[in-house]
Design a protein around this motif. Structure first.
Motif, short mmCIF file in Angstrom:
data_model
loop_
_atom_site.label_atom_id
_atom_site.label_comp_id
_atom_site.label_asym_id
_atom_site.label_seq_id
_atom_site.Cartn_x
_atom_site.Cartn_y
_atom_site.Cartn_z
N ASP A 83 12.33 5.23 3.17
CA ASP A 83 12.38 6.02 1.84
C ASP A 83 10.91 6.26 1.12
N VAL A 84 9.89 5.98 1.90
CA VAL A 84 8.83 6.24 1.24
C VAL A 84 8.39 7.62 1.53
N PRO A 85 7.45 8.17 0.45
CA PRO A 85 7.18 9.59 0.94
C PRO A 85 6.08 9.70 1.64
N PRO A 86 5.74 10.72 2.59
CA PRO A 86 4.67 10.89 3.50
C PRO A 86 3.45 10.32 3.01
N ASP A 87 2.54 9.46 3.73
CA ASP A 87 1.38 9.03 3.47
C ASP A 87 0.93 7.96 4.26
N THR A 88 -0.12 7.31 3.95
CA THR A 88 -0.67 6.41 5.00
C THR A 88 -0.42 5.00 4.15
N TYR A 89 0.16 3.93 4.65
CA TYR A 89 0.56 2.53 4.00
C TYR A 89 0.00 1.43 4.91
N GLN A 90 -0.37 0.31 4.31
CA GLN A 90 -0.73 -0.85 4.84
C GLN A 90 0.29 -1.91 4.08
N LEU A 91 1.10 -2.38 4.92
CA LEU A 91 1.90 -3.36 4.24
C LEU A 91 2.11 -4.61 5.26
N MET A 92 3.08 -5.62 4.87
CA MET A 92 3.50 -6.73 5.89
C MET A 92 4.89 -6.12 6.48
N LEU A 93 5.07 -6.16 7.80
CA LEU A 93 6.43 -5.88 8.29
C LEU A 93 6.45 -6.91 9.36
N ASN A 94 7.62 -7.82 9.28
CA ASN A 94 8.15 -8.84 10.22
C ASN A 94 6.95 -9.93 10.25
N GLN A 95 6.52 -10.22 8.88
CA GLN A 95 5.27 -11.56 9.23
C GLN A 95 3.86 -10.69 9.94
N ARG A 96 3.93 -9.27 10.07
CA ARG A 96 2.60 -8.90 10.90
C ARG A 96 2.12 -7.88 9.57
#
Length: 119
Positions: A83-96
């Motif tokens: 659901d996020v708009p098109p862009d570059t992201y840095q986040l934690m996903l599944n503890q990574r």
């Protein structure tokens, strides 16, 4: 009257203070430089890869990705990126820690995800 702060002590304190200020400044500049260079290198690499993978997917061609990169289309995209708009992201996903690029082209939603834990 006896002065507890001789000239020798004041000069020594001034040099110690100067050394602390300069080392702090150079540490900060080094940290910022590494962060900027790292972001530019990873972002540029991922952007190029995203353009290439999306183009190949649109043409129906087979494509290979490096081991640490996943190319996801529509329903295969994790909920955190749907659901996020098109862009570059840095986040934690599944503890990574990951870096992801989200794009929408020709009605399809794409996510190129690179794991950053190795860096």
């Amino acid at each position: 009257m006896f002065n507890n702060h001789s000239l020798k002590q004041r000069i020594a304190r001034a040099f110690v203070f100067l050394a602390l200020v300069l080392s702090g400044f150079f540490s900060l500049v080094s940290y910022i430089s590494v962060e900027v260079i790292e972001a530019q290198v990873f972002d540029a690499r991922l952007e190029k890869m995203a353009a290439k993978l999306i183009e190949q997917h649109g043409k129906g061609k087979d494509f290979d990705t490096p081991a640490d990169v996943r190319f996801l289309v529509n329903e295969a995209i994790p909920n955190e990126l749907r659901d996020v708009p098109p862009d570059t992201y840095q986040l934690m996903l599944n503890q990574r820690e990951i870096q992801a690029i989200v794009r929408i082209e020709a009605g399809d939603r794409y996510a190129i995800v690179q794991e950053m834990s190795d860096f």
